[in-house]
Design a protein around this motif. Structure first.
Motif, mmCIF file in Angstrom:
data_model
loop_
_atom_site.group_PDB
_atom_site.id
_atom_site.type_symbol
_atom_site.label_atom_id
_atom_site.label_comp_id
_atom_site.label_asym_id
_atom_site.label_seq_id
_atom_site.Cartn_x
_atom_site.Cartn_y
_atom_site.Cartn_z
ATOM 1 N N VAL A 1 0.841 -1.207 0.000
ATOM 2 C CA VAL A 1 0.000 0.000 0.000
ATOM 3 C C VAL A 1 0.871 1.249 0.000
ATOM 4 N N ALA A 2 1.937 1.248 0.788
ATOM 5 C CA ALA A 2 2.831 2.399 0.811
ATOM 6 C C ALA A 2 3.483 2.622 -0.550
ATOM 7 N N ALA A 3 3.921 1.536 -1.203
ATOM 8 C CA ALA A 3 4.546 1.673 -2.517
ATOM 9 C C ALA A 3 3.548 2.169 -3.553
ATOM 10 N N ALA A 4 2.341 1.610 -3.567
ATOM 11 C CA ALA A 4 1.341 2.020 -4.542
ATOM 12 C C ALA A 4 0.894 3.461 -4.321
ATOM 13 N N TYR A 5 0.740 3.854 -3.066
ATOM 14 C CA TYR A 5 0.304 5.228 -2.774
ATOM 15 C C TYR A 5 1.371 6.244 -3.175
ATOM 16 N N SER B 1 7.362 -12.573 -0.419
ATOM 17 C CA SER B 1 5.976 -12.328 -0.804
ATOM 18 C C SER B 1 5.643 -10.839 -0.864
ATOM 19 N N VAL B 2 6.443 -10.012 -0.190
ATOM 20 C CA VAL B 2 6.169 -8.566 -0.188
ATOM 21 C C VAL B 2 6.400 -7.977 -1.573
ATOM 22 N N ALA B 3 7.409 -8.463 -2.281
ATOM 23 C CA ALA B 3 7.745 -7.927 -3.597
ATOM 24 C C ALA B 3 6.764 -8.466 -4.630
ATOM 25 N N ASN B 4 5.533 -8.004 -4.565
ATOM 26 C CA ASN B 4 4.471 -8.482 -5.447
ATOM 27 C C ASN B 4 4.056 -7.336 -6.362
ATOM 28 N N ALA B 5 4.598 -7.346 -7.567
ATOM 29 C CA ALA B 5 4.332 -6.255 -8.503
ATOM 30 C C ALA B 5 2.869 -6.209 -8.928
ATOM 31 N N PHE B 6 2.222 -7.356 -9.010
ATOM 32 C CA PHE B 6 0.824 -7.371 -9.443
ATOM 33 C C PHE B 6 -0.074 -6.681 -8.429
ATOM 34 N N ASN B 7 0.117 -6.969 -7.144
ATOM 35 C CA ASN B 7 -0.697 -6.318 -6.122
ATOM 36 C C ASN B 7 -0.430 -4.822 -6.067
ATOM 37 N N ILE B 8 0.824 -4.434 -6.218
ATOM 38 C CA ILE B 8 1.141 -3.005 -6.224
ATOM 39 C C ILE B 8 0.468 -2.308 -7.405
ATOM 40 N N PHE B 9 0.456 -2.974 -8.552
ATOM 41 C CA PHE B 9 -0.200 -2.387 -9.729
ATOM 42 C C PHE B 9 -1.707 -2.261 -9.513
ATOM 43 N N LEU C 1 -3.288 -1.925 -6.646
ATOM 44 C CA LEU C 1 -3.514 -0.840 -5.693
ATOM 45 C C LEU C 1 -3.299 0.521 -6.336
ATOM 46 N N LYS C 2 -2.263 0.636 -7.146
ATOM 47 C CA LYS C 2 -1.990 1.925 -7.798
ATOM 48 C C LYS C 2 -3.127 2.320 -8.725
ATOM 49 N N ARG C 3 -3.662 1.361 -9.487
ATOM 50 C CA ARG C 3 -4.761 1.675 -10.392
ATOM 51 C C ARG C 3 -5.992 2.157 -9.617
ATOM 52 N N PHE C 4 -6.228 1.555 -8.467
ATOM 53 C CA PHE C 4 -7.366 1.996 -7.668
ATOM 54 C C PHE C 4 -7.107 3.384 -7.098
ATOM 55 N N PHE C 5 -5.905 3.623 -6.593
ATOM 56 C CA PHE C 5 -5.589 4.941 -6.046
ATOM 57 C C PHE C 5 -5.668 6.023 -7.123
ATOM 58 N N ASP C 6 -5.327 5.675 -8.362
ATOM 59 C CA ASP C 6 -5.427 6.645 -9.458
ATOM 60 C C ASP C 6 -6.872 7.048 -9.724
ATOM 61 N N SER C 7 -7.821 6.143 -9.431
ATOM 62 C CA SER C 7 -9.227 6.433 -9.712
ATOM 63 C C SER C 7 -9.891 7.279 -8.633
ATOM 64 N N ILE C 8 -9.239 7.476 -7.507
ATOM 65 C CA ILE C 8 -9.814 8.312 -6.443
ATOM 66 C C ILE C 8 -9.784 9.780 -6.896
ATOM 67 N N PRO C 9 -10.888 10.499 -6.794
ATOM 68 C CA PRO C 9 -10.906 11.894 -7.251
ATOM 69 C C PRO C 9 -9.836 12.736 -6.570
ATOM 70 N N GLY C 10 -9.069 13.464 -7.373
ATOM 71 C CA GLY C 10 -8.016 14.303 -6.826
ATOM 72 C C GLY C 10 -8.542 15.448 -5.985
ATOM 73 N N ILE D 1 -11.752 4.264 1.611
ATOM 74 C CA ILE D 1 -12.347 4.138 0.280
ATOM 75 C C ILE D 1 -11.871 2.867 -0.413
ATOM 76 N N SER D 2 -10.684 2.406 -0.054
ATOM 77 C CA SER D 2 -10.031 1.313 -0.783
ATOM 78 C C SER D 2 -10.338 -0.065 -0.207
ATOM 79 N N ARG D 3 -11.391 -0.196 0.572
ATOM 80 C CA ARG D 3 -11.690 -1.506 1.163
ATOM 81 C C ARG D 3 -11.897 -2.612 0.126
#
Length: 291
Positions: free
Chosen positions: A103-107, A164-172, A174-183, A207-209
């Protein structure tokens, strides 16, 4: 504006068209049901057979001898309770680390916009193109002697948690969801004086539940179903996961008891999917569209 379909609506409205459509739908749905539920029926019914019937050729479709005590025998003989607790410990430990660090990396990639953030994201996504088996040797050498710290992580939970922490798919995801949050929502919080961490904790995470639920399920199932990596890094029988422990004890166990143990091992993830399948689908589609 009418919706274009493979079969015209006028033809579907006729009795013959409806009959053909329902027949084709029933055949396709029934075929997919057999493909997906067939192995589950085979493994659970195999745990109810006798030792002779379990290895019979050709195999029996319906158990001729009903022996539910095979499951109790598998639970006691193969110590499934201890293996289950080990697997739960590793799975939820990996979940905790992934939720915090991913979550920290994606945010940071989505909202903080660090220097060379796009390049970092591109290199992370490039790792998805590499087969997992190619990374086994370098990962094993890393946990065998961790650089800088010079620690051997074999037979420790860290050997399961850290890779298991180095999971690029999960980070991607999360990032896509964070991008959709209204700025505008995040800008309003920043104007009120909220620092980035407060914005993440008080606004972004509630919001990201849906996507957090999906990542959580992926993290637990990923550790639960893994076999090769725990077998290499957890040689101590007292610390092995469910899959590795069943494999280690399979040589001296009858086929019907082994099948019952495999059915028990697959049951938790099956129940998890049945309970949260709606959350999985809604979380995967969340963030795909803006608006």
């Amino acid at each position: 504006m009418t919706t274009r379909t493979l079969i015209p609506p006028a033809r579907l409205a006729r009795p013959r068209g409806r009959a053909l459509y329902r027949t084709a739908f029933a055949l396709v749905a029934g075929g997919f049901t057999l493909v997906f539920l067939g192995p589950l029926y085979w493994i659970f019914s195999g745990g109810l057979k006798s030792a002779q019937e379990a290895v019979r050729t050709p195999p029996t479709l319906v158990p001729q001898t009903f022996q539910p005590e095979n499951y109790a025998q598998a639970w006691n003989v193969m110590d499934l309770s201890g293996l289950l607790l080990n697997t739960l410990y590793y799975a939820f430990g990996a979940l905790a680390f992934q939720l915090v660090l991913d979550v920290a990396a994606a945010y940071s990639l989505s909202r903080l916009r660090p220097v060379l953030g796009k390049a970092v994201l591109g290199m992370m996504l490039a790792t998805l193109m590499i087969p997992a088996t190619v990374l086994v040797v370098p990962q094993y050498l890393t946990v065998l002697d961790v650089p800088v710290f010079e620690r051997n992580l074999l037979n420790t939970p860290w050997a399961i948690w850290l890779p298991s922490v180095a999971n690029a798919f999960n980070i991607f995801l999360l990032k896509r969801f964070f991008d959709s949050i209204p700025g505008e929502l995040l800008d309003a919080a920043a104007i009120d004086g909220a620092p980035p961490l407060r914005v993440l904790w008080s606004i972004v995470l509630p919001i990201s539940r849906p996507i957090l639920g999906v990542v959580s399920i992926f993290a637990v199932v990923g550790v639960w179903k893994d076999f090769l990596w725990p077998m290499l890094t957890l040689p101590d029988p007292a610390k092995q996961t469910l899959n590795v422990g069943i494999y280690s004890l399979s040589s001296g166990v009858p086929a019907n008891v082994l099948t019952a143990a495999l059915a028990v091992a697959s049951l938790p993830t099956l129940i998890l999917f049945l309970l949260f399948q709606r959350n999985i689908m809604s979380g995967l589609t969340a963030g795909g569209l803006k608006g």
